[in-house]
Design an enzyme around this catalytic site. Structure first.
Site, PDB file in Angstrom:
ATOM      1  N   ALA A   8      59.533  27.331 156.311  1.00 36.40           N
ATOM      2  CA  ALA A   8      59.700  28.783 156.311  1.00 36.40           C
ATOM      3  C   ALA A   8      59.410  29.390 157.682  1.00 36.40           C
ATOM      4  O   ALA A   8      58.802  28.761 158.551  1.00 36.40           O
ATOM      5  CB  ALA A   8      58.782  29.408 155.269  1.00 36.40           C
ATOM      6  N   GLY A  68      58.281  23.710 153.649  1.00 37.34           N
ATOM      7  CA  GLY A  68      59.406  23.972 152.763  1.00 37.34           C
ATOM      8  C   GLY A  68      60.553  23.006 152.973  1.00 37.34           C
ATOM      9  O   GLY A  68      61.340  22.755 152.054  1.00 37.34           O
ATOM     10  N   GLU A 125      59.722  20.129 150.852  1.00 40.98           N
ATOM     11  CA  GLU A 125      59.897  20.545 149.461  1.00 40.98           C
ATOM     12  C   GLU A 125      61.372  20.552 149.075  1.00 40.98           C
ATOM     13  O   GLU A 125      61.728  20.220 147.941  1.00 40.98           O
ATOM     14  CB  GLU A 125      59.271  21.922 149.251  1.00 40.98           C
ATOM     15  CG  GLU A 125      57.749  21.880 149.297  1.00 40.98           C
ATOM     16  CD  GLU A 125      57.113  23.259 149.266  1.00 40.98           C
ATOM     17  OE1 GLU A 125      56.351  23.530 148.327  1.00 40.98           O
ATOM     18  OE2 GLU A 125      57.377  24.061 150.192  1.00 40.98           O
ATOM     19  N   GLU A 159      50.890  23.114 155.130  1.00 41.57           N
ATOM     20  CA  GLU A 159      50.539  24.491 154.786  1.00 41.57           C
ATOM     21  C   GLU A 159      49.036  24.757 154.845  1.00 41.57           C
ATOM     22  O   GLU A 159      48.612  25.872 155.154  1.00 41.57           O
ATOM     23  CB  GLU A 159      51.065  24.832 153.378  1.00 41.57           C
ATOM     24  CG  GLU A 159      52.570  24.973 153.276  1.00 41.57           C
ATOM     25  CD  GLU A 159      53.275  23.664 152.985  1.00 41.57           C
ATOM     26  OE1 GLU A 159      54.468  23.700 152.653  1.00 41.57           O
ATOM     27  OE2 GLU A 159      52.630  22.589 153.091  1.00 41.57           O
TER      28      GLU A 159
END
Length: 208
Positions: free
Chosen positions: A12, A57, A60, A80
């Protein structure tokens, strides 16, 4: 899914997220999970061709595909925690289901990056190839399903994924429903007739 020769996906936009407060994330955070959930729900075999980095992300996203092919110089991680947060697009759940809770906790607690070789060793990726070959290898794998029994593939994926969320007995019931349902398809009739008449692997499937 392929991000290019230099990077798969770096995650992100931290600058954008840094300005968001609790109320904003409460109303927008579900979009992160919805995105990866929709990728995971694609009713066909999916594969990530990971080059460069797959972080946060980005990892992910890769976790939401069926398989992950990785360049030998790639780096993967869920960093994160180094930002004071945790993965929010499915990482805590899909990573633990894939590599086990202990390894997932190690990666998420520390935020460390793993090499392609370690990722293969712990089951985070399925194959490792030279960086200039990984995309072609992923495409080759995906192309192997052209003309395959697409209805059965979709059911197989659904049954496996749903079965991971429930106890064994419920999973077996899901399997039985999927198995018996395929006997209402043209592909089942074509596949079994072709097997008896011509041997295995020669059926012409219609996807019906």
């Amino acid at each position: 899914i392929y991000g290019g020769e230099r990077v798969y996906a770096a995650g992100a936009d931290i600058k954008e997220m840094s300005d968001m407060g609790y109320t904003e994330m409460l109303s927008h955070g579900h979009l992160l999970q919805e995105f990866t959930r929709e990728i995971a729900k694609i009713g066909k075999p999916t594969v990530s061709a990971i080059t460069g980095v797959a972080l946060g992300g980005g990892l992910e996203l890769a976790l939401s595909t069926d398989l992950r092919f990785c360049a030998d110089n790639a780096k993967l991680g869920q960093p994160e925690i180094l930002l004071g947060i945790i993965p929010g697009a499915g990482g805590t759940q899909r990573l633990a289901r894939l590599v086990g809770p202990a390894k997932a906790k190690d990666l998420i607690y520390t935020g460390r990056f793993v090499s392609a070789s370690e990722a293969l060793e712990i089951g985070l990726v399925d194959q490792v190839h030279a960086a200039d070959e990984v995309y072609a290898k992923a495409v080759e794998w995906a192309k192997s399903f052209v003309g395959a029994a697409s209805v059965a593939l979709r059911v197989a994926k659904d049954v496996i994924d749903r079965g991971l969320e429930v106890d064994l007995q419920t999973g077996l019931e899901i399997e039985r429903a999927g198995f018996t349902g395929l006997f209402a398809t043209e592909d089942q009739k074509n596949g079994m007739t072709s097997f008896m008449e011509n041997g295995p692997g020669k059926a012409q499937f219609t996807g019906k």
